[in-house]
Motif scaffolding. Sequence first.
Motif, PDB file in Angstrom:
ATOM      1  N   LEU A 136       0.829  -1.209   0.000  1.00 37.52           N
ATOM      2  CA  LEU A 136       0.000   0.000   0.000  1.00 37.52           C
ATOM      3  C   LEU A 136       0.864   1.259   0.000  1.00 37.52           C
ATOM      4  N   GLY A 137       1.984   1.219   0.692  1.00 39.32           N
ATOM      5  CA  GLY A 137       2.907   2.357   0.658  1.00 39.32           C
ATOM      6  C   GLY A 137       3.463   2.576  -0.735  1.00 39.32           C
ATOM      7  N   SER A 138       3.851   1.494  -1.398  1.00 37.44           N
ATOM      8  CA  SER A 138       4.374   1.582  -2.761  1.00 37.44           C
ATOM      9  C   SER A 138       3.295   2.037  -3.736  1.00 37.44           C
ATOM     10  N   LEU A 139       2.076   1.530  -3.563  1.00 39.29           N
ATOM     11  CA  LEU A 139       0.964   1.931  -4.424  1.00 39.29           C
ATOM     12  C   LEU A 139       0.686   3.425  -4.266  1.00 39.29           C
ATOM     13  N   THR A 140       0.679   3.904  -3.032  1.00 38.19           N
ATOM     14  CA  THR A 140       0.446   5.324  -2.765  1.00 38.19           C
ATOM     15  C   THR A 140       1.485   6.185  -3.476  1.00 38.19           C
ATOM     16  N   ALA A 141       2.762   5.806  -3.370  1.00 38.96           N
ATOM     17  CA  ALA A 141       3.838   6.561  -4.029  1.00 38.96           C
ATOM     18  C   ALA A 141       3.703   6.503  -5.547  1.00 38.96           C
ATOM     19  N   PHE A 142       3.365   5.331  -6.074  1.00 42.16           N
ATOM     20  CA  PHE A 142       3.190   5.170  -7.523  1.00 42.16           C
ATOM     21  C   PHE A 142       2.072   6.079  -8.037  1.00 42.16           C
ATOM     22  N   LEU A 143       0.943   6.084  -7.345  1.00 41.47           N
ATOM     23  CA  LEU A 143      -0.190   6.905  -7.773  1.00 41.47           C
ATOM     24  C   LEU A 143       0.136   8.391  -7.714  1.00 41.47           C
ATOM     25  N   LYS A 144       0.893   8.812  -6.698  1.00 42.08           N
ATOM     26  CA  LYS A 144       1.292  10.222  -6.596  1.00 42.08           C
ATOM     27  C   LYS A 144       2.194  10.611  -7.762  1.00 42.08           C
TER      28      LYS A 144
END
Length: 147
Positions: A136-144
């Motif tokens: 979820l941390g990686s997904l959040t960074a990717f989406l940003k």
Amino acid sequence: MTTEQRTAKGFSYTLERTLEAPVAAVWSAWTTAESYAQWAHAVPGSVEMDVRPGGTWKATMVTPDGGQFPLTGSYSEVDENRRLVVGMDVPGKNEPAVMTVELAEQSAHQSRIVVAQTCDTAGERDLAEQGATMLLGSLTAFLKSAN
């Protein structure tokens, strides 16, 4: 927010996050091989996804220390932009580990994601929850970075 509980079937966790992206972008990141490989720490070119009930997936993941390990599994539920139930094959177990991903639109530019899983032991749950938290941390960074 994280909740943990012991159920009759095992040990569960639930992770909830608000993401700064529309639901369709979150769904695409989770169900498109090229996008998934970027944020989920998979070896480029190793991700294959047949996102439909009964469809299979595979990926070779890269650990923080640079190790690689292959994963395989299948999809038991696919409700586009709403719900994805993903099974992951576990060596030595007859049944796959099952993770549920639920999405809800908060606004035009925000989504709510809920990731849940039930495991056989507290130790398995703790490892799965740690992995899901990292995802979820990686997904959040990717989406940003995509915005």
